[in-house]
Design an enzyme around this catalytic site. Sequence first.
Site, PDB file in Angstrom:
ATOM      1  N   HIS A  94      -2.689  -1.505   0.811  1.00 40.46           N
ATOM      2  CA  HIS A  94      -1.290  -1.127   0.588  1.00 40.46           C
ATOM      3  C   HIS A  94      -0.901   0.045   1.475  1.00 40.46           C
ATOM      4  CE1 HIS A  94       1.943   0.788  -2.131  1.00 40.46           C
ATOM      5  NE2 HIS A  94       2.501  -0.128  -1.358  1.00 40.46           N
ATOM      6  N   HIS A 113      -1.922   3.537  -6.438  1.00 43.75           N
ATOM      7  CA  HIS A 113      -0.935   2.681  -7.116  1.00 43.75           C
ATOM      8  C   HIS A 113      -1.610   1.532  -7.845  1.00 43.75           C
ATOM      9  CE1 HIS A 113       0.912   4.291  -3.287  1.00 43.75           C
ATOM     10  NE2 HIS A 113       1.671   4.849  -4.200  1.00 43.75           N
TER      11      HIS A 113
HETATM   12  S1  FES Z   1      -2.347   2.747  -1.636  1.00 41.23           S
HETATM   13 FE1  FES Z   1      -3.491   1.442  -2.895  1.00 41.23          FE
HETATM   14  S2  FES Z   1      -2.071   0.535  -4.202  1.00 41.23           S
HETATM   15 FE2  FES Z   1      -0.906   1.855  -2.958  1.00 41.23          FE
END
Ligand code: FES
Length: 163
Positions: A94, A113
């Site tokens: 992500h 997150h």
């Molecule tokens: S950086 Fe891993 S879920 Fe956002």
Amino acid sequence: MSGVNRRDFIKTSVAGIAAATTVGAAAKSPNAATKTEYPVVDVAPLGSLAPGAEVAFDYPDADSPAVLLRLAAPVAGGIGPNKDIVAYSMLCTHKGCPLNYLADRQMLVCPCHWSSFDPAKSGRLVIGQASQSLPSVQLDVADGMVRATGVDGLIYGRHTNIL
Ligand code: FES
């Protein structure tokens, strides 16, 4: 345009744009020192990997944390006598936060997150903000040593995994 007629001005401008484009393309192209193959890196002796083993290492370079796991059962893509040894990038797909391995859940989890990736299913994204599964580190065994030999997938923050 004193002393320069319209035709000469256009010729000069087109030549200038072509030269600038060529310089830009040269700056983006790989240079002669670019490596085109992954390094082969010793990770751990096969005999040292008890069930549940977790070994942190960097691959393909010091900017890329990874983890080798010996899981509880054979898995697709697993290596070793029981086909239960796998390895993955530890950078969340992500936004690149370093993942944690939760052994009790056998899950790689992002603390930023909460994206979760399943190491028993080729690093597949299970839930969370990420949209891509984890890159897996390709492994082999030579002379009793588990070695990293490549990466399947794009490590976060890179345009290419070729070094
Ligand atoms: S950086 Fe891993 S879920 Fe956002």
